[in-house]
Design an enzyme around this catalytic site. Sequence first.
Site, short mmCIF file in Angstrom:
data_model
loop_
_atom_site.label_atom_id
_atom_site.label_comp_id
_atom_site.label_asym_id
_atom_site.label_seq_id
_atom_site.Cartn_x
_atom_site.Cartn_y
_atom_site.Cartn_z
N ASP A 59 -8.38 4.92 -1.78
CA ASP A 59 -7.90 3.53 -1.30
C ASP A 59 -7.19 2.77 -2.36
O ASP A 59 -7.84 2.29 -3.05
CB ASP A 59 -9.07 2.67 -0.36
N CYS B 284 0.76 -1.14 -0.16
CA CYS B 284 -0.11 -0.17 0.15
C CYS B 284 0.81 1.14 0.02
O CYS B 284 0.62 2.44 -0.70
CB CYS B 284 -1.01 0.10 1.12
N HIS C 229 -2.22 1.00 7.26
CA HIS C 229 -2.51 1.09 5.87
C HIS C 229 -1.96 2.57 5.49
O HIS C 229 -1.80 3.60 6.08
CB HIS C 229 -3.88 1.02 5.48
#
Length: 456
Positions: free
Chosen positions: A152, A28, A134
């Site tokens: 995201d 991520c 994240h």
Amino acid sequence: MEATQGGTMEGFFKLISYFQTQSEPAYCGLATLAMVLNALSIDPGRKWKGPWRWFDESMLDCCEPLETVKAKGISFGKVVCLAHCAGAKVEAFRTNQTSIDEFRKHVVACSSSDDCHVIASYNRATFKQTGAGHFSPIGGYHAGRDMVLILDVARFKYPPHWVPLKLLWEAMDTVDQASGYHRGFMLVSRLQRPPALLYTLSCKHESWVNIAKYLTEDVPELLSSKNVKDVKDVLSIVFSSLPSKFLEFITWVPEVRRTEEGDQSLTPEEQERLSIKGEILKQVQETELYKYVADFLDSPCSGQEASLTEIAASVCCQGAGFLKGNSESSDGFCCGETQVHCIKNNGAMPHVTIVSGTVTNGIGEQHVDMLVPSLTNRIGLHPASSDVLIALLLALPPQIWSGIKDDTLLREIDTLVSMDNLPTLLQEEVMHLRSQLYILKRCKDNELEKDLSAPL
């Protein structure tokens, strides 16, 4: 639409154009940074695949090996390091070092512009989402509801979604158990010019830890313990104990392209980049330090330069790795044939050396051109070892030389390596190398998590 009308979705349109899905569950941070770097049109200094210069997750391995990221993820400090190494301007904040009001001001400022983007590091559990730590970029802000748009990068799990800014702050205001430090956010924008036009440092090889230690710790000790009498003695001490694979640590930023059948012309962009590279090389070779280093390398005790054929083969394998998107550069490639020739240009543009090679990786062949500015009418390949070593000597922190006991010699060395005596282009190149060395040393000493400030 309400946020757009309010003027706080300016950055959204650039980001959404480069929106990508992380290719690994723990990528991520890499996917987020690649997305932001591409949105800012920062030049990676090499091509991704084919003729395209483009950031990909596989290219972001400066501060942490990809295998480590794949297995364990990446810390907030290491993402900050990666952004610096990639050539971005970065301001980073942990939540325990700032406030929610300051965070809101930064979000509004970046959302009202397309030349700055916010990356958030947060805990998914606060959102009642699956997973823990994240990274994702913030795509915009809604002033009326005080909400932010999370783009995201784990798109296989969640689409873009709005969350209250206060809730995002709470998710960032958590401790990363792996590092023991608070999470936070960073502001990423462009520098005024590309930071690495000709030279760059790499920590892709294990030897970089030893090299960073040698340059910043061992060299000062050696200089203080030896009775050095002149510049040649200083160079002998610095160069005689260099760790193995040293020239894999400091390298030059290559200009690579696929060989075009029958077409040796240069694009305007290639001409511009090569012109600047040639000017920096010229400035390197006009320094007072150049004569000393060149004389030392010509001496029998220095070891010999690699032959032009060996350099050409290495260069073409490196180029094939770049064109294949291989972050390990030349690994697995073998160059069976090379040709070196020169294009002579009229006017101010320097001559260009083209190194052409046929490279194979056991599966297929690839024809590669590496474009190198030439400083003379004869065919040659630059930068040579002397050019690279001078750039590194200039980039070493000034305190490295403080151990020299002879005051007259110390003043001479200080004059030779002084930034004040360098032209602007070379100054900027040297400062970039110095900041890279500073970042890598902090990375080695695990200091990046403690102090997120920009390199000196």
